[in-house]
Design a protein around this motif. Structure first.
Motif, PDB file in Angstrom:
ATOM      1  N   ALA A 167       0.821  -1.207   0.000  1.00 25.85           N
ATOM      2  CA  ALA A 167       0.000   0.000   0.000  1.00 25.85           C
ATOM      3  C   ALA A 167       0.849   1.248   0.000  1.00 25.85           C
ATOM      4  N   SER A 168       1.936   1.245   0.771  1.00 23.30           N
ATOM      5  CA  SER A 168       2.811   2.411   0.810  1.00 23.30           C
ATOM      6  C   SER A 168       3.449   2.646  -0.543  1.00 23.30           C
ATOM      7  N   SER A 169       3.903   1.596  -1.209  1.00 25.68           N
ATOM      8  CA  SER A 169       4.550   1.746  -2.508  1.00 25.68           C
ATOM      9  C   SER A 169       3.577   2.236  -3.549  1.00 25.68           C
ATOM     10  N   ALA A 170       2.307   1.775  -3.463  1.00 27.36           N
ATOM     11  CA  ALA A 170       1.332   2.165  -4.478  1.00 27.36           C
ATOM     12  C   ALA A 170       0.835   3.576  -4.266  1.00 27.36           C
ATOM     13  N   ASP A 171       0.604   3.968  -3.011  1.00 25.68           N
ATOM     14  CA  ASP A 171       0.043   5.279  -2.718  1.00 25.68           C
ATOM     15  C   ASP A 171       1.089   6.385  -2.768  1.00 25.68           C
ATOM     16  N   PHE A 172       2.339   6.076  -2.452  1.00 22.92           N
ATOM     17  CA  PHE A 172       3.385   7.087  -2.390  1.00 22.92           C
ATOM     18  C   PHE A 172       4.616   6.623  -3.181  1.00 22.92           C
ATOM     19  N   PRO A 173       4.510   6.573  -4.521  1.00 22.47           N
ATOM     20  CA  PRO A 173       5.665   6.164  -5.321  1.00 22.47           C
ATOM     21  C   PRO A 173       6.806   7.173  -5.221  1.00 22.47           C
ATOM     22  N   VAL A 221       4.481  31.501  -6.744  1.00 23.32           N
ATOM     23  CA  VAL A 221       3.746  30.954  -5.593  1.00 23.32           C
ATOM     24  C   VAL A 221       2.799  32.030  -5.077  1.00 23.32           C
ATOM     25  N   ASN A 222       1.879  31.627  -4.184  1.00 27.41           N
ATOM     26  CA  ASN A 222       0.948  32.571  -3.568  1.00 27.41           C
ATOM     27  C   ASN A 222       0.796  32.246  -2.088  1.00 27.41           C
ATOM     28  N   ASN A 223      -0.147  32.913  -1.423  1.00 24.50           N
ATOM     29  CA  ASN A 223      -0.239  32.805   0.031  1.00 24.50           C
ATOM     30  C   ASN A 223      -0.828  31.479   0.514  1.00 24.50           C
ATOM     31  N   ILE A 224      -1.315  30.644  -0.382  1.00 18.60           N
ATOM     32  CA  ILE A 224      -1.785  29.329   0.045  1.00 18.60           C
ATOM     33  C   ILE A 224      -0.854  28.206  -0.425  1.00 18.60           C
ATOM     34  N   THR A 225       0.313  28.577  -0.955  1.00 13.00           N
ATOM     35  CA  THR A 225       1.275  27.572  -1.412  1.00 13.00           C
ATOM     36  C   THR A 225       1.974  26.962  -0.208  1.00 13.00           C
ATOM     37  N   ASN A 226       2.024  25.647  -0.191  1.00 10.53           N
ATOM     38  CA  ASN A 226       2.687  24.915   0.886  1.00 10.53           C
ATOM     39  C   ASN A 226       4.100  24.493   0.509  1.00 10.53           C
ATOM     40  N   SER A 227       4.273  24.005  -0.719  1.00 16.66           N
ATOM     41  CA  SER A 227       5.575  23.514  -1.163  1.00 16.66           C
ATOM     42  C   SER A 227       5.593  23.450  -2.689  1.00 16.66           C
ATOM     43  N   VAL A 228       6.782  23.220  -3.227  1.00 20.61           N
ATOM     44  CA  VAL A 228       6.978  23.116  -4.677  1.00 20.61           C
ATOM     45  C   VAL A 228       7.836  21.891  -4.964  1.00 20.61           C
ATOM     46  N   ALA A 229       7.341  21.028  -5.829  1.00 24.26           N
ATOM     47  CA  ALA A 229       8.110  19.864  -6.285  1.00 24.26           C
ATOM     48  C   ALA A 229       8.648  20.152  -7.677  1.00 24.26           C
ATOM     49  N   PHE A 238       0.635  15.198  -3.445  1.00 28.47           N
ATOM     50  CA  PHE A 238      -0.649  15.840  -3.716  1.00 28.47           C
ATOM     51  C   PHE A 238      -1.658  14.808  -4.215  1.00 28.47           C
ATOM     52  N   SER A 239      -2.918  15.136  -4.056  1.00 22.51           N
ATOM     53  CA  SER A 239      -3.997  14.236  -4.463  1.00 22.51           C
ATOM     54  C   SER A 239      -4.589  14.607  -5.809  1.00 22.51           C
ATOM     55  N   THR A 240      -4.491  15.873  -6.201  1.00 20.21           N
ATOM     56  CA  THR A 240      -5.054  16.346  -7.465  1.00 20.21           C
ATOM     57  C   THR A 240      -4.048  17.258  -8.153  1.00 20.21           C
ATOM     58  N   ASN A 274      -0.602  23.347  -2.775  1.00 21.16           N
ATOM     59  CA  ASN A 274      -1.189  24.205  -1.746  1.00 21.16           C
ATOM     60  C   ASN A 274      -1.509  23.401  -0.481  1.00 21.16           C
ATOM     61  N   PHE A 275      -2.112  24.051   0.501  1.00 20.31           N
ATOM     62  CA  PHE A 275      -2.397  23.412   1.785  1.00 20.31           C
ATOM     63  C   PHE A 275      -3.461  22.319   1.684  1.00 20.31           C
ATOM     64  N   PHE A 276      -4.212  22.295   0.591  1.00 22.29           N
ATOM     65  CA  PHE A 276      -5.267  21.298   0.414  1.00 22.29           C
ATOM     66  C   PHE A 276      -4.785  20.108  -0.407  1.00 22.29           C
ATOM     67  N   LYS A 277      -3.469  20.004  -0.605  1.00 23.25           N
ATOM     68  CA  LYS A 277      -2.846  18.930  -1.386  1.00 23.25           C
ATOM     69  C   LYS A 277      -3.323  18.910  -2.830  1.00 23.25           C
ATOM     70  N   VAL A 278      -3.555  20.086  -3.350  1.00 23.96           N
ATOM     71  CA  VAL A 278      -3.891  20.254  -4.762  1.00 23.96           C
ATOM     72  C   VAL A 278      -2.710  20.947  -5.437  1.00 23.96           C
ATOM     73  N   ALA A 279      -2.269  20.410  -6.576  1.00 24.02           N
ATOM     74  CA  ALA A 279      -1.085  20.941  -7.253  1.00 24.02           C
ATOM     75  C   ALA A 279      -1.444  21.470  -8.634  1.00 24.02           C
ATOM     76  N   THR A 280      -0.770  22.532  -9.021  1.00 26.46           N
ATOM     77  CA  THR A 280      -0.839  23.030 -10.400  1.00 26.46           C
ATOM     78  C   THR A 280       0.535  22.831 -11.025  1.00 26.46           C
ATOM     79  N   VAL A 281       0.562  22.388 -12.258  1.00 19.80           N
ATOM     80  CA  VAL A 281       1.825  22.037 -12.901  1.00 19.80           C
ATOM     81  C   VAL A 281       2.069  22.950 -14.098  1.00 19.80           C
TER      82      VAL A 281
END
Length: 220
Positions: free
Chosen positions: A20-26, A62-70, A32-34, A130-137
């Protein structure tokens, strides 16, 4: 039997947890989820021309709701990650993660060093999470220096310039021949003028003597 059953149950649960760990977090950096394409400004880089073993500065909006950048740098021919990212907070399976703690400058700055390969096409990929685990690419492809050619406008301008400004070159031998011909022509003209004067001088004198003789006869 009870001990054997407990041992088998533990092994099965451990196997399920690992799977499960390998599949969910490669890739731990991609948590992020989305993900969706960015609708704002894309990433910028100090130079869009690829050169081997060079350090590039990458700016990610980035903006004020950005949590991190990959971030990832991918060789488009085989989709493998290349190069080295400097001072990342987390290094994962081909990607890196930078935590965003200050958004006042509206961008995250990262440094990427290209590999020693020369004939490759690299694409920089940035995932803003962002903080909601939503990413823009957003993506940015580096141009291969060997594929850059002169623009048609420059070629056209050069051709028109060469057509409107013809140049004529003469060799030293040609210049000497022209100078000699001009000198000969001038000498010939002078000689003709002198010959004419010599030929006409006796005739003029005879006419003058004849006029004097006729005048004297008429008077006396």
């Amino acid at each position: 039997m009870a001990v054997l059953g407990a041992t088998l149950l533990s092994l099965c649960l451990g196997t399920l947890f690992i799977s499960a760990s390998s599949a969910d977090f490669p890739d731990r950096c991609m948590f992020f989820s989305t993900v969706s394409p960015t609708t704002g400004p894309g990433i910028k880089i100090s130079s869009n021309i690829y050169e081997s073993n060079r350090v590039y500065t990458v700016l990610v909006p980035v903006n004020n709701i950005t949590n991190s950048v990959a971030l990832r740098a991918v060789d488009t021919s085989n989709n493998s990650t290349v190069g080295l990212w400097h001072r990342a907070d987390l290094y994962c399976d081909g990607s890196v993660l930078y935590h965003v703690t200050d958004t006042r400058e509206n961008f995250l700055k990262a440094n990427w060093q290209s590999p020693r390969y020369t004939n490759i096409t690299v694409e920089i990929q940035a995932f803003v999470i962002n903080f909601f685990k939503v990413a823009t690419v957003s993506y940015l492809k580096l141009e291969n220096q060997a594929m850059i050619t002169a623009s048609p406008s420059m070629t056209s301008t050069t051709s028109m310039t060469s057509m409107t400004r013809p140049t004529t070159t003469r060799s030293p031998t040609t210049n000497r021949i022209l100078t000699t011909a001009q000198t000969a022509t001038s000498t010939l003209t002078t000689a003709k003028s002198f010959a004419n004067k010599i030929f006409l001088s006796p005739i003029t004198d005879a006419i003058q003597i004849l006029l004097v003789f006729l005048t004297s006869k008429l008077l006396f």
